[in-house]
Design an enzyme around this catalytic site. Structure first.
Site, PDB file in Angstrom:
ATOM      1  N   GLU A   1       0.169   3.700   1.660  1.00 23.12           N
ATOM      2  CA  GLU A   1       0.185   4.191   3.045  1.00 23.12           C
ATOM      3  C   GLU A   1       1.521   3.900   3.727  1.00 23.12           C
ATOM      4  O   GLU A   1       1.858   4.542   4.719  1.00 23.12           O
ATOM      5  CB  GLU A   1      -0.948   3.561   3.842  1.00 23.12           C
ATOM      6  CG  GLU A   1      -2.331   4.092   3.498  1.00 23.12           C
ATOM      7  CD  GLU A   1      -2.588   5.495   4.038  1.00 23.12           C
ATOM      8  OE1 GLU A   1      -1.944   5.875   5.038  1.00 23.12           O
ATOM      9  OE2 GLU A   1      -3.418   6.207   3.462  1.00 23.12           O
TER      10      GLU A   1
ATOM     11  N   TYR B   1      -1.988   0.237  10.459  1.00 25.08           N
ATOM     12  CA  TYR B   1      -2.198  -0.422   9.171  1.00 25.08           C
ATOM     13  C   TYR B   1      -0.950  -0.333   8.307  1.00 25.08           C
ATOM     14  O   TYR B   1      -0.475  -1.326   7.750  1.00 25.08           O
ATOM     15  CB  TYR B   1      -3.384   0.217   8.449  1.00 25.08           C
ATOM     16  CG  TYR B   1      -3.544  -0.213   7.012  1.00 25.08           C
ATOM     17  CD1 TYR B   1      -4.122  -1.436   6.683  1.00 25.08           C
ATOM     18  CD2 TYR B   1      -3.123   0.619   5.971  1.00 25.08           C
ATOM     19  CE1 TYR B   1      -4.276  -1.825   5.361  1.00 25.08           C
ATOM     20  CE2 TYR B   1      -3.265   0.241   4.646  1.00 25.08           C
ATOM     21  CZ  TYR B   1      -3.843  -0.993   4.348  1.00 25.08           C
ATOM     22  OH  TYR B   1      -3.979  -1.371   3.027  1.00 25.08           O
TER      23      TYR B   1
ATOM     24  N   SER C   1       0.813  -1.213   0.000  1.00 24.48           N
ATOM     25  CA  SER C   1       0.000   0.000   0.000  1.00 24.48           C
ATOM     26  C   SER C   1       0.848   1.265   0.000  1.00 24.48           C
ATOM     27  O   SER C   1       1.914   1.323   0.627  1.00 24.48           O
ATOM     28  CB  SER C   1      -0.896   0.007   1.241  1.00 24.48           C
ATOM     29  OG  SER C   1      -1.517   1.262   1.427  1.00 24.48           O
TER      30      SER C   1
END
Length: 338
Positions: free
Chosen positions: A134, A156, A132
């Site tokens: 992120e 996460y 990801s």
């Protein structure tokens, strides 16, 4: 010979689109589904109907956190490709459920890799790990590419960094074909309704037909690189068809704010978002990621992949879908049978 694939997270946005793509390419597709008291297969129900007479889609109950059961399944079905898309994927929720997020995202990926390592002793298998954007967090450089250092800002993202490095480790240590796809934000009409883009399009449709008055959002100045999920699952597949395992960024190369997306959606319905949107501090993250912008040059050069759907078209697709959904909701609410 017919190829087979196992998709974890098959009932999610990406899993459903990927299942469609692989079935179109002639694969036998196995999907991992968590057992619950309610059905969660809405995104793939239409595929069941399409292949009812030729069942190339097979679902198996399981959980990424149950390593032994996952290994047993992988050794039993012996897939040619494994796409690990399963996760607790909501960033804000990961602050409330950090341990579970690490187990599902980080340990779950490790369980997939270990199962693949054992299968690889019997037959060749290729693994795709859903990484990801992120992971870049408080970004160290812009745009972000495969060599950009990770600087995660959430439980996460930290779990995804762990999964990324374990994927690289298994590739180097065991010569396992294991690749990371570092995907920037990708949305669709199948996106979960708690994610900001779908939250916006659902609210706009409901406001237009009079079912809702206000939309409450958090940080509207956060910038994201938004693409269409249908484009991105094609990139996942291409990553596993590459001659060598490697890591690839998939992105559009364009960044816009949440505010920009909000404006595009409400304009589709001839409304001004400023008349309906309010800020609610509850939706702010404890640590915010302000800017994500991907550089997919490597994927373009090595895989021939580029995003083909721009943000305006994405907003149109999602808004139209959710406006029609809101109209049906309004009709069912007010319709009185004879």
């Amino acid at each position: 010979m017919t190829k087979s694939a196992l998709i974890t997270g098959i009932t999610g946005q990406d899993g459903s689109y990927l299942a469609e793509l692989l079935l179109e390419k002639g694969y036998t597709v196995h999907g991992l589904v968590r057992r619950s008291s309610t059905f969660s297969t809405e995104r793939i129900d239409h595929i069941y109907q399409d292949v009812h007479d030729n069942p190339n889609l097979l679902l198996h109950y399981g959980d990424l956190t149950d390593g032994q059961a996952l290994t047993n399944l992988v050794l039993d079905i012996q897939p040619d490709e494994i796409y690990n898309l399963g996760a607790q994927s909501h960033v804000r929720v990961s602050f409330d459920q950090p341990v579970y997020t690490l187990q599902a995202v980080g340990v779950g990926a490790l369980n997939v890799l270990e199962a693949a390592r054992l299968l690889d002793k019997q037959k060749s298998v290729r693994v795709y790990q859903a990484s990801s954007s992120e992971m870049y967090g408080d970004v160290m450089e812009t745009p972000q590419k495969e060599t950009t250092p990770f600087n995660p800002q959430s439980p996460y993202a930290c779990a995804k960094v762990y999964a990324f490095h374990q994927t690289v480790n298994y590739r180097r240590s065991y010569d396992l074909y294991a690749s990371n796809g570092i995907l920037f934000n990708h949305e669709s009409e199948r996106r979960g309704e708690t994610f900001v883009t779908r939250k916006i399009t659902r609210a706009a449709g409901r406001i237009k037909v009079g079912l809702q008055d206000k939309l409450y959002l958090g940080n509207m100045d956060a910038k994201r690189d938004w693409g269409y999920a249908k484009d991105y699952v094609e990139g996942m597949w291409r990553i596993l068809q590459h001659s060598e395992p490697d890591d690839f960024v998939l992105a559009t190369g364009r960044t816009e704010t949440v505010r920009d997306f909000c404006r595009l959606v409400f304009e589709q319905l001839d409304m001004n978002y400023e008349d309906h949107v309010e800020i609610d501090p509850r939706y702010f993250r404890p640590a915010e990621v302000e800017l994500l912008l991907g550089d997919c040059t490597k994927a373009k050069e090595k895989l021939g992949w580029t995003a083909t759907t721009d943000l305006e078209e994405l907003a149109r697709i999602m808004t139209q879908h959710d406006y029609e959904l809101a109209q049906r909701e309004a009709h069912s609410k007010t319709f009185v049978p004879n």
